[in-house]
Design a protein around this motif. Structure first.
Motif, PDB file in Angstrom:
ATOM      1  N   HIS A 196     -17.010 -10.069  39.525  1.00 54.50           N
ATOM      2  CA  HIS A 196     -17.623  -9.308  40.624  1.00 54.50           C
ATOM      3  C   HIS A 196     -18.416  -8.123  40.059  1.00 54.50           C
ATOM      4  N   LYS A 243     -21.707  -9.158  38.557  1.00 58.19           N
ATOM      5  CA  LYS A 243     -22.706  -9.397  39.612  1.00 58.19           C
ATOM      6  C   LYS A 243     -23.202  -8.089  40.223  1.00 58.19           C
ATOM      7  N   SER A 244     -22.337  -7.077  40.220  1.00 54.66           N
ATOM      8  CA  SER A 244     -22.711  -5.762  40.756  1.00 54.66           C
ATOM      9  C   SER A 244     -23.397  -4.892  39.712  1.00 54.66           C
ATOM     10  N   GLU A 245     -23.659  -5.469  38.540  1.00 51.64           N
ATOM     11  CA  GLU A 245     -24.302  -4.759  37.436  1.00 51.64           C
ATOM     12  C   GLU A 245     -23.523  -3.510  37.026  1.00 51.64           C
TER      13      GLU A 245
END
Length: 93
Positions: free
Chosen positions: A53, A56-58
């Motif tokens: 997660h 994906k949220s950098e």
């Protein structure tokens, strides 16, 4: 610095993914230690999912933290003997 962090995140993600695949539950069915093994593996899997997660949220810092914590749960289980492992590269045995 960012390249080093990203490389480390990728490496730790791979290590945890491989360790999750190899961490076979060792205790007999119905035993208290089987419940412990399942808890340890569930914690490691949850940290892996959290790490993905954060990728994906950098947010590579928190991803790295999650992958490290997840691997620590598997390592602790291997040392405790609740996982049937023989890989001394992925686990501290």
């Amino acid at each position: 610095m960012a390249a080093d962090l990203n490389e480390k995140v990728e490496r730790y993600e791979r290590l945890l993914r491989e360790a999750l695949a190899k961490a076979d539950l060792g205790p007999i069915k119905g035993s208290h230690m089987l419940a412990v093994a399942e808890d340890y593996k569930n914690m490691a899997r949850s940290y892996y999912e959290d790490g993905m997660h954060f990728i994906k949220s950098e947010d590579p810092v928190n991803a790295l933290i999650c992958f490290s914590y997840g691997h620590a749960w598997l390592d602790a289980g291997a040392r405790l003997g609740v996982f049937d492992v023989d890989d001394d590269v992925l686990f501290t045995i």
